[in-house]
Write a protein that holds these residues in place. Sequence first.
Motif, short mmCIF file in Angstrom:
data_model
loop_
_atom_site.label_atom_id
_atom_site.label_comp_id
_atom_site.label_asym_id
_atom_site.label_seq_id
_atom_site.Cartn_x
_atom_site.Cartn_y
_atom_site.Cartn_z
N ARG A 1 24.48 22.29 -33.62
CA ARG A 1 25.09 22.16 -32.30
C ARG A 1 26.58 21.88 -32.45
N ALA B 1 28.53 13.15 -28.07
CA ALA B 1 27.33 13.60 -28.79
C ALA B 1 26.63 12.47 -29.53
N TYR C 1 23.26 10.47 -27.82
CA TYR C 1 22.59 10.32 -29.12
C TYR C 1 21.06 10.32 -29.00
N ILE D 1 19.02 13.65 -29.31
CA ILE D 1 18.69 14.31 -30.58
C ILE D 1 17.18 14.28 -30.80
N ILE E 1 27.61 15.58 -39.94
CA ILE E 1 28.68 15.63 -38.94
C ILE E 1 29.90 16.29 -39.58
N THR F 1 19.95 18.23 -39.20
CA THR F 1 20.67 18.55 -37.97
C THR F 1 22.16 18.55 -38.27
N TYR G 1 25.99 18.65 -36.55
CA TYR G 1 26.84 18.59 -35.36
C TYR G 1 28.28 18.80 -35.77
N TRP H 1 23.32 18.54 -26.81
CA TRP H 1 22.10 18.83 -27.57
C TRP H 1 21.17 19.74 -26.80
#
Length: 274
Positions: free
Chosen positions: A77, A117, A122, A125, A205, A231, A233, A267
């Motif tokens: 994302r 985010a 948060y 997620i 991240i 994941t 971001y 998200w």
Amino acid sequence: MSDLMRPSAYQRLELAKAARMGSYAPCVIYSSTQNHVCPLCGGPKNASYALCLACDAEAQQARALRPGGVSLADTVRFGHYACKGEQMYRVMQGYKNATNPAAAEYQTDIKYIAADALAVHYPCIGRFTGSMPTAWATIPSTQSSRNYGKRHILTDLVAPFMAHSKIPQLHLNANAGKVHNRINPQIFSLAPESQHLDLAHVLLIEDSWASGATVQSVAGMLRLHGAAYITVYCMARIIDLSWIERSLGKNVADGYRQLTYQNRCPWSLDHHFV
């Protein structure tokens, strides 16, 4: 005004972010009516292909890393598009340049994107991926970068938000320089102090994504260490509108030009109460 009607701190943050960045930070999309958007990275693609050229090439490279292949990130994302030559691109290029007089202002933009985010949304997620992260990491500069060996400014900008998650930070080492558009998990390694941490769900991240090869190389390395879910971001998806127009046509480039800022969950991509 009653307490029920008074905006929450998170609502005020979202309003402040929109007021600050709404004129130059279009939100990333993952599909289009003409099928010219990569569903993985939000970048431009030929309508006859499932993924953009970079994502498709990296998926093929990952399959060749070992028998049975190596899976890359499960979820990716982004905060916003950063079109080359435009303000959001200047933010991403200038926020970590200590000699840039606008660096502090650009860092404030990064903080707003990160807060949206990694603080406001948060909990989303878990609702979006099915589980909450068990560890997080930023990606160190590789040996081909002038910032190699230095603490990444992004780490300092996002750490206050991640502190509220109460999950440990993974520390990564960069072992070599990167090669453009090439997946190579050996470029990175887990620092010894992080090798005992829970890798059930790692949140990576990153500041920007051009081809995605750097962050996907980290994802491949983590997968080889047993990470179950990854994941990613990224604050910004870098795109070049001139290249899009030359390669895919003016209509596709204009579609990207018409995108705007939206006050939405980064998200789930929907609008919901915070």
